[in-house]
Design an enzyme around this catalytic site. Structure first.
Site, PDB file in Angstrom:
ATOM      1  N   ASP A   1     -44.719  -4.703  34.665  1.00  0.00           N
ATOM      2  CA  ASP A   1     -44.242  -3.320  34.662  1.00  0.00           C
ATOM      3  C   ASP A   1     -43.350  -3.105  33.442  1.00  0.00           C
ATOM      4  O   ASP A   1     -42.511  -3.944  33.129  1.00  0.00           O
ATOM      5  CB  ASP A   1     -43.477  -3.044  35.958  1.00  0.00           C
ATOM      6  CG  ASP A   1     -43.182  -1.558  36.138  1.00  0.00           C
ATOM      7  OD1 ASP A   1     -43.962  -0.725  35.635  1.00  0.00           O
ATOM      8  OD2 ASP A   1     -42.167  -1.236  36.775  1.00  0.00           O
TER       9      ASP A   1
ATOM     10  N   HIS B   1     -36.074   8.075  30.610  1.00  0.00           N
ATOM     11  CA  HIS B   1     -35.728   7.256  31.781  1.00  0.00           C
ATOM     12  C   HIS B   1     -34.767   6.132  31.385  1.00  0.00           C
ATOM     13  O   HIS B   1     -33.737   5.916  32.039  1.00  0.00           O
ATOM     14  CB  HIS B   1     -36.997   6.676  32.416  1.00  0.00           C
ATOM     15  CG  HIS B   1     -36.732   5.674  33.491  1.00  0.00           C
ATOM     16  ND1 HIS B   1     -36.249   6.025  34.731  1.00  0.00           N
ATOM     17  CD2 HIS B   1     -36.867   4.315  33.513  1.00  0.00           C
ATOM     18  CE1 HIS B   1     -36.101   4.930  35.475  1.00  0.00           C
ATOM     19  NE2 HIS B   1     -36.471   3.885  34.757  1.00  0.00           N
TER      20      HIS B   1
ATOM     21  N   GLU C   1     -40.477   5.336  41.788  1.00  0.00           N
ATOM     22  CA  GLU C   1     -40.654   5.461  40.347  1.00  0.00           C
ATOM     23  C   GLU C   1     -42.059   5.978  40.100  1.00  0.00           C
ATOM     24  O   GLU C   1     -43.044   5.310  40.439  1.00  0.00           O
ATOM     25  CB  GLU C   1     -40.431   4.114  39.636  1.00  0.00           C
ATOM     26  CG  GLU C   1     -38.959   3.758  39.590  1.00  0.00           C
ATOM     27  CD  GLU C   1     -38.609   2.533  38.762  1.00  0.00           C
ATOM     28  OE1 GLU C   1     -37.451   2.444  38.318  1.00  0.00           O
ATOM     29  OE2 GLU C   1     -39.484   1.680  38.561  1.00  0.00           O
TER      30      GLU C   1
ATOM     31  N   GLU D   1     -45.120   6.447  38.104  1.00  0.00           N
ATOM     32  CA  GLU D   1     -45.666   5.711  36.960  1.00  0.00           C
ATOM     33  C   GLU D   1     -47.179   5.877  36.900  1.00  0.00           C
ATOM     34  O   GLU D   1     -47.814   6.338  37.852  1.00  0.00           O
ATOM     35  CB  GLU D   1     -45.367   4.211  37.087  1.00  0.00           C
ATOM     36  CG  GLU D   1     -43.888   3.874  37.160  1.00  0.00           C
ATOM     37  CD  GLU D   1     -43.599   2.403  36.874  1.00  0.00           C
ATOM     38  OE1 GLU D   1     -44.410   1.742  36.203  1.00  0.00           O
ATOM     39  OE2 GLU D   1     -42.545   1.932  37.337  1.00  0.00           O
TER      40      GLU D   1
ATOM     41  N   ASP E   1     -43.627   2.631  41.872  1.00  0.00           N
ATOM     42  CA  ASP E   1     -42.882   1.366  41.872  1.00  0.00           C
ATOM     43  C   ASP E   1     -41.623   1.551  42.718  1.00  0.00           C
ATOM     44  O   ASP E   1     -40.538   1.804  42.206  1.00  0.00           O
ATOM     45  CB  ASP E   1     -42.543   0.994  40.417  1.00  0.00           C
ATOM     46  CG  ASP E   1     -41.749  -0.298  40.313  1.00  0.00           C
ATOM     47  OD1 ASP E   1     -41.826  -1.116  41.240  1.00  0.00           O
ATOM     48  OD2 ASP E   1     -41.065  -0.472  39.283  1.00  0.00           O
TER      49      ASP E   1
ATOM     50  N   ARG F   1     -32.319   0.579  44.706  1.00  0.00           N
ATOM     51  CA  ARG F   1     -31.357   0.601  43.586  1.00  0.00           C
ATOM     52  C   ARG F   1     -30.112  -0.226  43.849  1.00  0.00           C
ATOM     53  O   ARG F   1     -29.521  -0.768  42.907  1.00  0.00           O
ATOM     54  CB  ARG F   1     -30.945   2.047  43.292  1.00  0.00           C
ATOM     55  CG  ARG F   1     -32.082   2.949  42.897  1.00  0.00           C
ATOM     56  CD  ARG F   1     -32.787   2.446  41.667  1.00  0.00           C
ATOM     57  NE  ARG F   1     -33.896   3.328  41.310  1.00  0.00           N
ATOM     58  CZ  ARG F   1     -34.800   3.031  40.392  1.00  0.00           C
ATOM     59  NH1 ARG F   1     -34.756   1.874  39.743  1.00  0.00           N
ATOM     60  NH2 ARG F   1     -35.778   3.865  40.130  1.00  0.00           N
TER      61      ARG F   1
ATOM     62  N   GLN G   1     -31.197  -3.846  43.383  1.00  0.00           N
ATOM     63  CA  GLN G   1     -31.483  -4.023  41.956  1.00  0.00           C
ATOM     64  C   GLN G   1     -30.202  -4.146  41.122  1.00  0.00           C
ATOM     65  O   GLN G   1     -30.075  -5.037  40.275  1.00  0.00           O
ATOM     66  CB  GLN G   1     -32.317  -2.835  41.462  1.00  0.00           C
ATOM     67  CG  GLN G   1     -32.679  -2.879  39.977  1.00  0.00           C
ATOM     68  CD  GLN G   1     -33.363  -1.590  39.502  1.00  0.00           C
ATOM     69  OE1 GLN G   1     -33.701  -0.723  40.303  1.00  0.00           O
ATOM     70  NE2 GLN G   1     -33.567  -1.482  38.205  1.00  0.00           N
TER      71      GLN G   1
ATOM     72  N   LYS H   1     -37.519  -4.699  43.671  1.00  0.00           N
ATOM     73  CA  LYS H   1     -38.778  -4.017  43.374  1.00  0.00           C
ATOM     74  C   LYS H   1     -40.012  -4.736  43.911  1.00  0.00           C
ATOM     75  O   LYS H   1     -41.099  -4.172  43.911  1.00  0.00           O
ATOM     76  CB  LYS H   1     -38.933  -3.864  41.861  1.00  0.00           C
ATOM     77  CG  LYS H   1     -38.049  -2.776  41.286  1.00  0.00           C
ATOM     78  CD  LYS H   1     -38.009  -2.830  39.779  1.00  0.00           C
ATOM     79  CE  LYS H   1     -37.138  -1.733  39.222  1.00  0.00           C
ATOM     80  NZ  LYS H   1     -37.783  -0.401  39.252  1.00  0.00           N
TER      81      LYS H   1
ATOM     82  N   THR I   1     -45.446  -2.064  45.837  1.00  0.00           N
ATOM     83  CA  THR I   1     -45.795  -1.145  44.749  1.00  0.00           C
ATOM     84  C   THR I   1     -47.074  -0.460  45.197  1.00  0.00           C
ATOM     85  O   THR I   1     -48.055  -1.145  45.527  1.00  0.00           O
ATOM     86  CB  THR I   1     -46.050  -1.924  43.433  1.00  0.00           C
ATOM     87  OG1 THR I   1     -44.911  -2.722  43.134  1.00  0.00           O
ATOM     88  CG2 THR I   1     -46.330  -0.967  42.272  1.00  0.00           C
TER      89      THR I   1
ATOM     90  N   GLU J   1     -32.403   9.175  38.941  1.00  0.00           N
ATOM     91  CA  GLU J   1     -32.104  10.134  37.875  1.00  0.00           C
ATOM     92  C   GLU J   1     -31.944  11.556  38.419  1.00  0.00           C
ATOM     93  O   GLU J   1     -31.065  12.292  37.983  1.00  0.00           O
ATOM     94  CB  GLU J   1     -33.227  10.132  36.836  1.00  0.00           C
ATOM     95  CG  GLU J   1     -33.425   8.819  36.120  1.00  0.00           C
ATOM     96  CD  GLU J   1     -34.749   8.805  35.391  1.00  0.00           C
ATOM     97  OE1 GLU J   1     -35.752   8.358  35.995  1.00  0.00           O
ATOM     98  OE2 GLU J   1     -34.799   9.270  34.234  1.00  0.00           O
TER      99      GLU J   1
HETATM  100  O1  LIG Z   1     -32.409  -0.708  32.897  1.00  0.00           O
HETATM  101  C1  LIG Z   1     -32.456  -1.339  33.954  1.00  0.00           C
HETATM  102  O2  LIG Z   1     -31.630  -2.201  34.207  1.00  0.00           O
HETATM  103  C2  LIG Z   1     -33.476  -1.062  34.959  1.00  0.00           C
HETATM  104  C3  LIG Z   1     -34.741  -0.788  34.727  1.00  0.00           C
HETATM  105  C4  LIG Z   1     -35.702  -0.589  35.781  1.00  0.00           C
HETATM  106  O3  LIG Z   1     -35.510   0.111  36.781  1.00  0.00           O
HETATM  107  C5  LIG Z   1     -36.927  -1.376  35.644  1.00  0.00           C
HETATM  108  C6  LIG Z   1     -38.205  -0.626  35.765  1.00  0.00           C
HETATM  109  O4  LIG Z   1     -38.947  -0.750  36.746  1.00  0.00           O
HETATM  110  C7  LIG Z   1     -38.520   0.166  34.559  1.00  0.00           C
HETATM  111  C8  LIG Z   1     -39.302   1.434  34.656  1.00  0.00           C
HETATM  112  O5  LIG Z   1     -40.020   1.663  35.632  1.00  0.00           O
HETATM  113  O6  LIG Z   1     -39.249   2.199  33.695  1.00  0.00           O
HETATM  114 CA   LIG Z   2     -40.874   0.535  37.293  1.00  0.00          CA
HETATM  115 MG   LIG Z   3     -42.317  -2.213  42.778  1.00  0.00          MG
END
Ligand SMILES: O=C(O)/C=C/C(=O)CC(=O)CC(=O)O
Ligand SMILES: [Ca+2]
Ligand SMILES: [Mg+2]
Length: 407
Positions: free
Chosen positions: A120, A127, A193, A195, A227, A231, A234, A247, A251, A355
């Site tokens: 990914d 973003h 997410e 995508e 995705d 948070r 993460q 994550k 998915t 966001e």
């Molecule tokens: O910048 C970060 O720490 C986090 C990034 C993400 O959330 C990873 C991801 O899955 C990237 C995305 O989907 O654009």
């Molecule tokens: Ca992602």
């Molecule tokens: Mg995922």
């Protein structure tokens, strides 16, 4: 009046003969998984139609997954698509083809390919800038490498699920900067997410990078991908190795794969580059632009919350493919890579709740109440369309999933 045929797809239908996405289906009467091609409100049993027509593609299409077709390579993809187009448009073929059409609401759709590896990316400047501001408020929003290479991470291929699969709220550790110690429990910041995913057909040789210009030789098609991201999990776990359990729990992908050939009219140039790129990523001299003009819609419980524009992505899928193989890592049939969250410059174009609500600070209003992150019972659906030939629209199908409570 001649009787209306299911193949007389109304003008303006985004699933007309200009589209023809592939999936895998079964029915209540026949639980064998079969390759299906969507046409209007119907699914063509492609293997059965090929057999009835005596087509040389009967073997490739008469399978329980798209993998044999994916592995057959670019020339076969083109020839099969030409054959399918003739079957659904040529009146001479209709009597043979029509018995193999099943109404869309009578099929069960399955994950259409066996996923090999899953990568990914993080290719939207909007973003990445937003996330950088929230996760790393003391540093620059974009890391110094961001405009020099497409940043990515390896995800968990075994938890890629088809649209419609319930998503169990993950549990894990979280610790806000102000908490004295980590706590364990169900995620309280479950997010999406929006995508676009790409699936590899033609493998590559170990030790041999895939050049930018060979993208179409290797990539069969694209589809919507969600995705799911916890948070809170993460934010605590990701330093220094990147996303992991926040994550990897699920998915979701669309049941329909749109072949790249259906998207010729949707090709657009990516945004202007701010730095000169290494030759293996420099796409300025390619004969076709690497971007795709896909218009995505994100909805929660049927209410639209965002419209992310894929055309704004800084890194293209061809650059991502070149980058992920530049060290000699090989491709396998069924490899999937995600574009990264699609967010445009406007607030209403952001592809994640992180966001849209600025990490929970600004709740969004739905008719059934306010949301910062997802609640149990919420259903998230992504849909999209792209410009097709002669003013048509190419529908990308949908990816949907409902959140169920942690187990
Ligand atoms: O910048 C970060 O720490 C986090 C990034 C993400 O959330 C990873 C991801 O899955 C990237 C995305 O989907 O654009
Ligand atoms: Ca992602
Ligand atoms: Mg995922």
């Amino acid at each position: 009046m001649p009787q209306q045929s299911p193949l007389d797809v109304p003008e303006g239908d985004p699933f007309g003969p200009h589209n023809l996405p592939y999936g895998v289906f079964s029915t209540a009467e026949d639980d064998r998984r079969r390759v299906g091609v969507r046409i209007g409100g119907f699914v063509l049993d492609a293997g059965a139609a090929a057999t009835a027509l005596g087509s040389p593609f009967a073997d490739l299409l008469g399978r329980s997954s798209l993998n044999p077709l994916l592995g057959a390579g670019h020339t076969a993809w083109r020839d099969v698509r030409r054959a399918l187009t003739a079957w659904v448009t040529d009146p001479g073929h209709r009597p043979t083809v029509e018995p193999h059409l099943v109404p869309l609401d009578e099929v069960t759709l399955h994950l259409p390919y066996e996923v090999a590896d899953y990568v990914d990316f993080y290719a939207s400047e909007h973003h990445a800038t937003n996330v950088g501001r929230m996760f790393r408020p003391d540093g620059d929003a974009l890391t110094p490498n961001w405009k020099h290479l497409p940043i990515g991470y390896h995800g968990r291929s075994g938890t890629i699920v088809v649209s419609g699969t319930d998503v169990v709220r993950p549990s894990g550790q979280r610790k806000a900067p102000t908490d004295p110690a980590p706590v364990f429990g169900p995620s309280v910041k479950l997010d999406i997410e929006a995508e676009v995913g790409f699936v590899v057909g033609t493998p590559s040789e170990l030790g041999r990078p895939v050049a930018l210009g060979d993208f179409e030789e290797h990539v069969f098609g694209l589809f919507l991908l969600n995705d799911w991201s916890a948070r809170d999990i993460q934010a605590w776990e990701y330093v220094p190795l990147g996303p992991f359990l926040g994550k990897s729990f699920a998915t979701s992908v669309s049941a329909w794969v749109t072949p790249l050939e259906a998207l010729d009219a949707a090709r657009v140039a990516p945004p202007a580059r701010d730095f000169p790129l290494q030759p293996y990523l420099d796409d300025s001299g390619l004969d076709r632009p690497g971007g795709f003009d896909l218009h995505i819609s994100v909805s929660i419980n049927g209410q639209e919350v965002a419209q992310p524009p894929f055309a704004t992505m800084y890194w293209t899928a061809a650059q991502q493919l070149a980058h992920m193989t530049v060290n000699g890592a090989s491709l396998r049939t069924g490899d999937v890579f995600g574009s990264g969250t699609v967010s445009g410059p406007e607030v209403g174009q952001r592809g994640s709740l992180l966001e849209l609500t600025w990490n929970g600070r600004d709740a969004i209003e739905l008719t059934d109440g306010k949301r910062t992150f997802l609640e149990d019972g919420d259903t998230v659906t992504l849909t999209a369309w792209a410009p097709g030939p002669d003013g048509t629209r190419v529908g990308l199908g949908e990816v949907t999933g409902r959140i169920v409570g942690s187990r």
